[in-house]
Design a protein around this motif. Structure first.
Motif, short mmCIF file in Angstrom:
data_model
loop_
_atom_site.label_atom_id
_atom_site.label_comp_id
_atom_site.label_asym_id
_atom_site.label_seq_id
_atom_site.Cartn_x
_atom_site.Cartn_y
_atom_site.Cartn_z
N VAL A 11 -8.42 -12.86 2.61
CA VAL A 11 -7.62 -13.88 1.94
C VAL A 11 -6.35 -13.24 1.41
CG1 VAL A 11 -7.52 -15.47 -0.02
CG2 VAL A 11 -9.67 -15.19 1.22
N THR A 12 -5.21 -13.85 1.68
CA THR A 12 -3.94 -13.44 1.07
C THR A 12 -3.20 -14.70 0.65
OG1 THR A 12 -3.73 -11.40 2.33
CG2 THR A 12 -1.71 -12.33 1.43
N SER A 13 -2.91 -14.80 -0.64
CA SER A 13 -2.25 -16.00 -1.18
C SER A 13 -1.12 -15.60 -2.10
CB SER A 13 -3.27 -16.86 -1.94
OG SER A 13 -4.35 -17.24 -1.11
N LEU A 34 0.17 -11.95 6.97
CA LEU A 34 -1.17 -11.65 7.49
C LEU A 34 -1.24 -10.35 8.28
CD1 LEU A 34 -2.52 -15.18 8.42
CD2 LEU A 34 -3.57 -13.55 6.86
N VAL A 35 -0.11 -9.82 8.69
CA VAL A 35 -0.12 -8.55 9.43
C VAL A 35 -0.83 -7.46 8.64
CG1 VAL A 35 2.13 -7.73 8.61
CG2 VAL A 35 1.30 -7.03 10.87
N HIS A 36 -0.74 -7.52 7.31
CA HIS A 36 -1.42 -6.53 6.47
C HIS A 36 -2.93 -6.71 6.52
CE1 HIS A 36 2.51 -5.43 5.04
NE2 HIS A 36 2.74 -6.67 4.66
N ASP A 37 -3.38 -7.95 6.58
CA ASP A 37 -4.82 -8.22 6.71
C ASP A 37 -5.33 -7.72 8.06
OD1 ASP A 37 -5.54 -10.45 4.35
OD2 ASP A 37 -3.45 -10.44 4.98
N PHE A 38 -4.53 -7.92 9.11
CA PHE A 38 -4.93 -7.45 10.43
C PHE A 38 -5.02 -5.92 10.45
CE2 PHE A 38 -2.41 -11.38 11.91
CZ PHE A 38 -3.45 -12.21 11.55
N ASP A 39 -4.10 -5.28 9.77
CA ASP A 39 -4.08 -3.82 9.69
C ASP A 39 -5.34 -3.32 8.97
OD1 ASP A 39 -3.02 -1.20 9.86
OD2 ASP A 39 -2.16 -1.38 7.87
N ASP A 98 -3.33 -13.55 -4.84
CA ASP A 98 -4.73 -13.34 -4.53
C ASP A 98 -4.87 -12.63 -3.19
OD1 ASP A 98 -7.48 -13.46 -4.41
OD2 ASP A 98 -7.60 -15.63 -4.10
N VAL A 99 -5.37 -11.40 -3.21
CA VAL A 99 -5.62 -10.63 -1.99
C VAL A 99 -7.00 -10.01 -2.12
CG1 VAL A 99 -4.92 -8.68 -0.57
CG2 VAL A 99 -3.19 -10.12 -1.63
N ARG A 100 -7.91 -10.38 -1.20
CA ARG A 100 -9.26 -9.83 -1.25
C ARG A 100 -9.91 -9.93 0.12
NH1 ARG A 100 -12.00 -14.93 -2.55
NH2 ARG A 100 -10.33 -16.28 -3.30
N MET A 101 -11.06 -9.28 0.23
CA MET A 101 -11.81 -9.27 1.48
C MET A 101 -13.30 -9.29 1.16
SD MET A 101 -11.76 -6.39 4.53
CE MET A 101 -10.38 -7.04 5.46
N GLU A 102 -14.06 -9.99 1.99
CA GLU A 102 -15.52 -9.98 1.90
C GLU A 102 -16.08 -9.51 3.23
OE1 GLU A 102 -16.60 -13.97 0.98
OE2 GLU A 102 -15.61 -13.96 -0.97
N LEU A 103 -17.08 -8.65 3.16
CA LEU A 103 -17.74 -8.15 4.36
C LEU A 103 -19.22 -8.47 4.25
CD1 LEU A 103 -15.58 -5.60 3.35
CD2 LEU A 103 -15.85 -5.31 5.81
N ALA A 104 -19.76 -9.19 5.22
CA ALA A 104 -21.15 -9.61 5.19
C ALA A 104 -21.91 -8.99 6.34
CB ALA A 104 -21.23 -11.14 5.26
#
Length: 202
Positions: A11-13, A34-39, A98-104
């Motif tokens: 998530v990046t907001s 979103l390029v940062h999320d892909f990275d 808001d910048v975060r990540m969840e890994l399940a």
């Protein structure tokens, strides 16, 4: 700890849109944001994206439509081991940055980037309330990271260490962003093999 990883959610907001003049120069939400999320998705999982399906919405300020961009976007990415990832972004998150990540995984689930300043309020009576001082933007949120990057850059320039993240890593992330933009524009699944790895392949 997680066992087999099966789902990643990024998530990046941004709290408010950038100036209108910036949008035509930004490359669009996938390349600019979103390029940062892909990275980080590649770095965290150690996997490559094989295909993407992306969509976006431009129902916010008219400047996004005028620039041919979107103010909100979502992408579903398939990794080379079958793991599914979602990445969402918006320029219009009035609650804060808001910048975060969840890994399940099959055994556990892990969240990254959530703290007392995350601009997220629980709807549950016993859940966390709205933060007193939500993150206002990326400069404050990631100040320690920028300082570490600058220190690493100086070390590389001085010849004291090898570049820990050369341009090839950025190129991989950019190719994913390009695939997402193509998917959004043509409303279809895009395989990463469609995106050239170098200008010579075009």
């Amino acid at each position: 700890r997680l066992g087999r990883l099966h789902t990643v959610r990024a998530v990046t907001s941004d709290p408010a849109p950038p100036p209108a003049a910036y949008l035509p120069l930004s490359g669009g939400l996938y390349r600019d944001c979103l390029v940062h999320d892909f990275d980080i998705l590649r770095w965290v999982t150690g996997r490559e994206v094989t295909e993407v399906y992306a969509t976006g919405s431009d129902l916010g300020p008219v400047m996004f439509r005028e620039a041919g961009d979107v103010d909100t976007a979502a992408a579903v990415l398939t990794l080379d081991d079958g793991t599914l990832a979602t990445a969402t972004a918006t320029r219009c998150n009035g609650a804060g940055y808001d910048v975060r990540m969840e890994l399940a995984g099959e055994l556990d689930q892990l969240g990254v980037g959530t703290d007392e300043r995350t601009p997220l309020t629980s709807a549950e009576p016993t859940g966390p309330a709205a933060p007193v001082k939500p993150w206002p933007g990326f400069l404050e949120r990631f100040a320690p990271a920028y300082e570490a990057e600058l220190a690493a850059f100086v070390d590389v320039v001085r010849g004291e260490r090898i570049n820990p993240c050369d341009g090839r890593e950025a190129l991989h992330a950019l190719r994913i962003a390009e695939a997402c933009e193509l998917s959004r524009r043509e409303r279809r699944l895009v395989h990463m093999a469609e995106i050239p790895e170098s200008p010579q392949e075009e």
